[in-house]
Enzyme design. Structure first.
Site, PDB file in Angstrom:
ATOM      1  N   LYS A 262     -10.071   1.912  -0.634  1.00 12.08           N
ATOM      2  CA  LYS A 262      -8.821   1.384  -1.212  1.00 12.08           C
ATOM      3  C   LYS A 262      -8.717  -0.109  -0.930  1.00 12.08           C
ATOM      4  CE  LYS A 262      -3.897   1.744  -0.635  1.00 12.08           C
ATOM      5  NZ  LYS A 262      -3.939   0.690   0.411  1.00 12.08           N
TER       6      LYS A 262
ATOM      7  N   GLY B  94     -13.216   0.769   5.581  1.00 10.05           N
ATOM      8  CA  GLY B  94     -12.330  -0.402   5.640  1.00 10.05           C
ATOM      9  C   GLY B  94     -10.882   0.047   5.564  1.00 10.05           C
TER      10      GLY B  94
ATOM     11  N   HIS C  63     -12.398  -5.112  -4.374  1.00 12.87           N
ATOM     12  CA  HIS C  63     -11.901  -6.390  -4.931  1.00 12.87           C
ATOM     13  C   HIS C  63     -12.127  -7.577  -3.976  1.00 12.87           C
ATOM     14  CE1 HIS C  63      -7.451  -6.324  -3.298  1.00 12.87           C
ATOM     15  NE2 HIS C  63      -8.333  -6.113  -2.358  1.00 12.87           N
ATOM     16  N   ASP C  64     -12.500  -7.272  -2.717  1.00  7.89           N
ATOM     17  CA  ASP C  64     -12.772  -8.361  -1.758  1.00  7.89           C
ATOM     18  C   ASP C  64     -14.152  -8.980  -1.956  1.00  7.89           C
ATOM     19  OD1 ASP C  64     -10.375  -8.008  -0.479  1.00  7.89           O
ATOM     20  OD2 ASP C  64     -11.196  -7.020   1.292  1.00  7.89           O
TER      21      ASP C  64
ATOM     22  N   SER D  92       0.806  -1.225   0.000  1.00 10.39           N
ATOM     23  CA  SER D  92       0.000   0.000   0.000  1.00 10.39           C
ATOM     24  C   SER D  92       0.834   1.267   0.000  1.00 10.39           C
ATOM     25  CB  SER D  92      -0.862   0.058   1.266  1.00 10.39           C
ATOM     26  OG  SER D  92      -1.966  -0.768   1.137  1.00 10.39           O
TER      27      SER D  92
ATOM     28  N   ASP E 243     -20.079  -1.396  10.136  1.00  9.05           N
ATOM     29  CA  ASP E 243     -20.131  -2.372   9.049  1.00  9.05           C
ATOM     30  C   ASP E 243     -20.592  -1.605   7.818  1.00  9.05           C
ATOM     31  OD1 ASP E 243     -20.854  -4.242   7.198  1.00  9.05           O
ATOM     32  OD2 ASP E 243     -22.017  -5.485   8.581  1.00  9.05           O
TER      33      ASP E 243
HETATM   34  C1  LIG Z   1      -8.119  -5.630   1.932  1.00  5.82           C
HETATM   35  S1  LIG Z   1      -8.251  -4.743   3.432  1.00  5.82           S
HETATM   36  C2  LIG Z   1      -7.912  -3.096   2.848  1.00  5.82           C
HETATM   37  C3  LIG Z   1      -7.413  -2.217   3.934  1.00  5.82           C
HETATM   38  C4  LIG Z   1      -7.011  -0.808   3.506  1.00  5.82           C
HETATM   39  N1  LIG Z   1      -8.110  -0.081   2.899  1.00  5.82           N
HETATM   40  C5  LIG Z   1      -5.824  -0.861   2.584  1.00  5.82           C
HETATM   41  O1  LIG Z   1      -5.944  -0.494   1.431  1.00  5.82           O
HETATM   42  O2  LIG Z   1      -4.748  -1.296   3.032  1.00  5.82           O
HETATM   43  C6  LIG Z   1      -9.992  -4.726   3.744  1.00  5.82           C
HETATM   44  C7  LIG Z   1     -10.379  -4.042   5.034  1.00  5.82           C
HETATM   45  O3  LIG Z   1     -11.815  -3.988   5.109  1.00  5.82           O
HETATM   46  C8  LIG Z   1     -12.194  -4.184   6.452  1.00  5.82           C
HETATM   47  N2  LIG Z   1     -13.577  -4.667   6.455  1.00  5.82           N
HETATM   48  C9  LIG Z   1     -14.009  -5.882   6.034  1.00  5.82           C
HETATM   49  N3  LIG Z   1     -15.355  -5.953   6.126  1.00  5.82           N
HETATM   50  C10 LIG Z   1     -15.783  -4.756   6.623  1.00  5.82           C
HETATM   51  C11 LIG Z   1     -17.078  -4.234   6.933  1.00  5.82           C
HETATM   52  N4  LIG Z   1     -18.171  -4.957   6.740  1.00  5.82           N
HETATM   53  N5  LIG Z   1     -17.152  -2.964   7.408  1.00  5.82           N
HETATM   54  C12 LIG Z   1     -16.025  -2.221   7.598  1.00  5.82           C
HETATM   55  N6  LIG Z   1     -14.763  -2.678   7.310  1.00  5.82           N
HETATM   56  C13 LIG Z   1     -14.652  -3.932   6.834  1.00  5.82           C
HETATM   57  C14 LIG Z   1     -11.205  -5.212   6.966  1.00  5.82           C
HETATM   58  O4  LIG Z   1     -11.121  -5.207   8.374  1.00  5.82           O
HETATM   59  C15 LIG Z   1      -9.908  -4.774   6.267  1.00  5.82           C
HETATM   60  O5  LIG Z   1      -9.160  -3.882   7.068  1.00  5.82           O
END
Ligand SMILES: C[S@@+](CC[C@H](N)C(=O)[O-])C[C@H]1O[C@@H](n2cnc3c(N)ncnc32)[C@H](O)[C@@H]1O
Length: 340
Positions: free
Chosen positions: A246, A182, A250-251, A159, A232
């Site tokens: 960011k 997130g 893609h998740d 990142s 959430d």
């Molecule tokens: C792939 S990481 C990306 C983190 C950061 N944005 C980055 O680019 O490094 C996905 C993030 O989404 C958060 N996340 C997952 N589900 C979520 C939800 N329902 N609400 C808020 N955050 C969430 C996870 O805890 C994680 O930190």
């Protein structure tokens, strides 16, 4: 061989042998990173026994590892000593763009075991994480904390250069509030806030990530303008002038993303926008490295990497439209979007 398919040459067989041993190469680079070989060879060339002694490793096995490193171009060998090449420097932790944590994280069981069922992923069309690990990757990381922390460091390493490129792209003169959805430890929003003292920022995260984000804001001296909110993003998002997303879309599946993007649209202040930072896949004839990254999403998660047309379709389904596209270092881009 069908008549219209050219026969493979001897060179093709050599290339394929290199590809077939790719799994070995992943584990070898992970061992180089784990055994801190870039560090041990950084001052001057050393014999394998020196590296083995520093790492309490078997001397003969360390010699064989380093010899294989010569084949891969990680080290050279002269007069009984191994010397680092610039390629080995990419594994040094703390170096800009370091890939050391990533080399270890992708070769560790949480990723390696699901990848062992990759053909089944393709046959079934769904991730095999549950059958390989007995739970989702995120649950696995909560049970295997050291591996979870290693993966977080790997993501941070990936990142850092992307954030450095993305921050100057965003015009925030008319922006007051920024929410990093997130946002993990808040590195993106905090970097933007550091560059623009008029901004107030927040991270919206699952409960486990919130303390880290608060600590990071304290560490950067930005806590007064910052809040870390447990939430959430599929349920709701707090109102903001700018949402940062960011490495989030893609998740998730298209349906999940449309739910999240609609929440953003509903809570944007008038004239506000989203800044989505993701890999943007090239077209099928030239998809680039993102097509390989896409397969780790397919193996580990319900998500996928997307082409620009696929991002545009998601935005349209959520009542948004792309207002600006800025390519960063390939394969990343910033997609800005506003309400239709
Ligand atoms: C792939 S990481 C990306 C983190 C950061 N944005 C980055 O680019 O490094 C996905 C993030 O989404 C958060 N996340 C997952 N589900 C979520 C939800 N329902 N609400 C808020 N955050 C969430 C996870 O805890 C994680 O930190």
């Amino acid at each position: 061989m069908p008549a219209n398919t050219p026969s493979p040459t001897a060179e093709d067989f050599t290339t394929m042998l290199g590809m077939v041993t790719g799994g070995f190469v992943s584990q070898i680079t992970a061992a180089f990173a784990e055994l801190n070989i870039a560090h041990h060879l950084s001052g001057k060339p050393q014999p394998a026994a020196y590296v083995a002694e520093q790492e309490h490793a078997d001397a003969a096995a360390t010699y064989r590892l380093l010899r294989a490193g010569v084949t891969l171009g990680l080290v050279t060998h002269t007069a009984g000593e191994f010397a680092a090449t610039p390629l080995l420097g990419t594994l040094l932790p703390g170096a800009p763009h370091s890939l050391g944590h990533l080399a270890r994280a992708w070769a560790a069981p949480g990723h390696w075991q699901p990848w062992g069922a990759f053909t089944q992923v393709v046959r079934s069309g769904s991730a095999q994480v549950e059958s390989a690990l007995g739970c989702s990757i995120f649950e696995y990381f909560t049970k295997n904390v050291d591996e979870g922390m290693l993966f977080s460091k790997a993501v941070t390493d990936l990142s850092t250069p992307v954030i450095a490129e993305a921050v100057p792209v965003l015009d925030v003169r008319a922006t007051r509030t920024v929410a990093d959805l997130g946002g993990a430890n808040g590195a993106f929003v905090l970097s933007l806030m550091a560059a623009h003292p008029h901004l107030r920022g927040s991270v919206v995260e699952l409960p486990h990530a919130v303390p880290d984000a608060r600590a990071e804001a304290e560490r950067r001296g930005l806590a007064e303008r910052f809040s870390a909110v447990e939430g959430d993003f599929f349920e709701e998002v707090p109102s903001a002038d700018l949402y940062l997303l960011k490495f989030i879309l893609h998740d998730w599946s298209d349906e999940e993303n449309v739910r999240l993007l609609r929440n953003c649209r509903d809570s944007l202040t008038p004239g506000g926008r989203l800044a989505i930072v993701e890999i943007v896949l090239g077209e099928a004839a030239d998809p680039g490295i993102g097509a390989l990254m896409d397969l780790t999403m397919m193996t580990m998660l319900p998500g996928r990497e997307r082409s620009l047309a696929e991002f545009d379709a998601l935005l349209a389904d959520a009542g948004l439209r792309r207002s600006k596209l800025t390519h960063l270092q390939a394969p990343y881009a910033v997609i800005e979007a506003q309400a239709v």
